[in-house]
Design a protein around this motif. Structure first.
Motif, PDB file in Angstrom:
ATOM      1  N   VAL A  32      65.660  16.392  53.507  1.00  0.00           N
ATOM      2  CA  VAL A  32      64.922  17.614  53.165  1.00  0.00           C
ATOM      3  C   VAL A  32      63.734  17.271  52.271  1.00  0.00           C
ATOM      4  CG1 VAL A  32      65.057  19.797  51.872  1.00  0.00           C
ATOM      5  CG2 VAL A  32      66.833  19.208  53.529  1.00  0.00           C
ATOM      6  N   ARG A  33      63.934  16.365  51.313  1.00  0.00           N
ATOM      7  CA  ARG A  33      62.810  15.941  50.452  1.00  0.00           C
ATOM      8  C   ARG A  33      61.761  15.187  51.267  1.00  0.00           C
ATOM      9  NH1 ARG A  33      66.891  14.600  46.822  1.00  0.00           N
ATOM     10  NH2 ARG A  33      66.752  12.409  47.433  1.00  0.00           N
ATOM     11  N   LYS A  36      60.126  17.686  53.745  1.00  0.00           N
ATOM     12  CA  LYS A  36      59.600  18.841  53.018  1.00  0.00           C
ATOM     13  C   LYS A  36      60.066  20.180  53.583  1.00  0.00           C
ATOM     14  CE  LYS A  36      55.479  16.383  51.486  1.00  0.00           C
ATOM     15  NZ  LYS A  36      56.070  15.113  51.478  1.00  0.00           N
ATOM     16  N   GLY A  37      61.360  20.256  53.871  1.00  0.00           N
ATOM     17  CA  GLY A  37      61.903  21.544  54.288  1.00  0.00           C
ATOM     18  C   GLY A  37      63.120  21.421  55.180  1.00  0.00           C
ATOM     19  N   THR A  38      63.918  22.475  55.148  1.00  0.00           N
ATOM     20  CA  THR A  38      65.147  22.467  55.934  1.00  0.00           C
ATOM     21  C   THR A  38      64.891  22.685  57.415  1.00  0.00           C
ATOM     22  OG1 THR A  38      65.461  24.814  55.438  1.00  0.00           O
ATOM     23  CG2 THR A  38      66.586  23.216  54.001  1.00  0.00           C
ATOM     24  N   ARG A  39      63.847  23.411  57.759  1.00  0.00           N
ATOM     25  CA  ARG A  39      63.552  23.673  59.167  1.00  0.00           C
ATOM     26  C   ARG A  39      63.234  22.372  59.908  1.00  0.00           C
ATOM     27  NH1 ARG A  39      59.710  28.223  59.861  1.00  0.00           N
ATOM     28  NH2 ARG A  39      61.639  29.400  59.780  1.00  0.00           N
ATOM     29  N   GLU A  43      65.376  20.725  63.049  1.00  0.00           N
ATOM     30  CA  GLU A  43      64.790  20.360  64.342  1.00  0.00           C
ATOM     31  C   GLU A  43      65.002  18.882  64.650  1.00  0.00           C
ATOM     32  OE1 GLU A  43      60.702  21.550  64.132  1.00  0.00           O
ATOM     33  OE2 GLU A  43      61.202  23.686  64.099  1.00  0.00           O
ATOM     34  N   LEU A  44      64.881  18.049  63.640  1.00  0.00           N
ATOM     35  CA  LEU A  44      65.072  16.618  63.827  1.00  0.00           C
ATOM     36  C   LEU A  44      66.493  16.289  64.268  1.00  0.00           C
ATOM     37  CD1 LEU A  44      63.973  13.668  63.364  1.00  0.00           C
ATOM     38  CD2 LEU A  44      64.972  13.857  61.089  1.00  0.00           C
ATOM     39  N   VAL A  56      73.121  20.938  52.081  1.00  0.00           N
ATOM     40  CA  VAL A  56      72.373  20.725  50.842  1.00  0.00           C
ATOM     41  C   VAL A  56      73.126  21.318  49.646  1.00  0.00           C
ATOM     42  CG1 VAL A  56      70.244  21.366  49.618  1.00  0.00           C
ATOM     43  CG2 VAL A  56      70.135  20.505  51.958  1.00  0.00           C
ATOM     44  N   LYS A  57      73.789  22.471  49.854  1.00  0.00           N
ATOM     45  CA  LYS A  57      74.539  23.135  48.774  1.00  0.00           C
ATOM     46  C   LYS A  57      75.964  22.610  48.630  1.00  0.00           C
ATOM     47  CE  LYS A  57      72.098  27.504  49.215  1.00  0.00           C
ATOM     48  NZ  LYS A  57      72.249  28.925  49.552  1.00  0.00           N
TER      49      LYS A  57
END
Length: 184
Positions: A32-33, A36-39, A43-44, A56-57
């Protein structure tokens, strides 16, 4: 990926200076870092954005085996990129690369002679020009056959022809590869 491509990646990965994140939540936070994002991570990896958020949580800790393999592969591929590039540059400019392989090597010769193809275990240092060619070919997405031919040419020159000191007209066949490992 093929045998040569994986072996080159493993050789570069052996130069990593810090361990990559181990657990799925830590790996997901790293991606995510990086992306630069969860979306983008969703997709990856081919999963939902909500699933990424739950990792992540720390709400989900154990991924399915196929997701765990994709996740660790993506983390490994992105971990310490500058260290990886520095190792490739050093091998391509000054130190070269070592190849160890067990394969069938043969030459054109009469049946029954010692030049008939046979399985050999060969460990040979290849000079920087071959390391550079291998890494350049890998970077441009060369096929397994192209990587194999570069390695075969290097072994032909360095091992069998002894850098031009013997067997000038020798042409080596590199087939039936059992394994290939590269190292720095």
């Amino acid at each position: 990926m093929g045998m040569f491509d994986d072996s080159l990646d493993n050789a570069v990965a052996s130069r990593i200076t810090r361990p990559a994140p181990k657990g799925a939540p830590a790996q997901m936070r790293f991606l995510v870092r990086q992306l630069k994002g969860t979306r983008a991570v969703a997709e990856l990896l081919g999963i939902s954005q909500r699933t990424v958020e739950r990792y992540v949580k720390d709400e989900i800790k154990r991924p399915r085996p196929e997701l765990a393999a994709r996740l660790s592969g993506e983390v490994r591929r992105r971990w310490q990129p500058r260290v990886r590039e520095r190792a490739k540059k050093q091998a391509a400019t000054s130190t070269g690369i070592v190849i160890e392989t067990r394969a069938r090597f043969g030459f054109t010769a009469a049946p029954g002679s010692t030049d008939d193809a046979r399985i050999r275990l060969v460990t040979q240092h290849l000079p920087p020009r071959y390391a550079a060619r291998l890494f350049d070919a890998q970077a441009r997405g060369a096929t397994e056959q192209e990587l194999k031919s570069i390695a075969a040419e290097g072994l032909q020159e360095e091992y069998f022809r002894d850098r031009g000191r013997r067997a000038a007209g020798l042409s080596v066949e590199f087939t039936d590869i059992d394994y290939v490992e590269f190292d720095f």
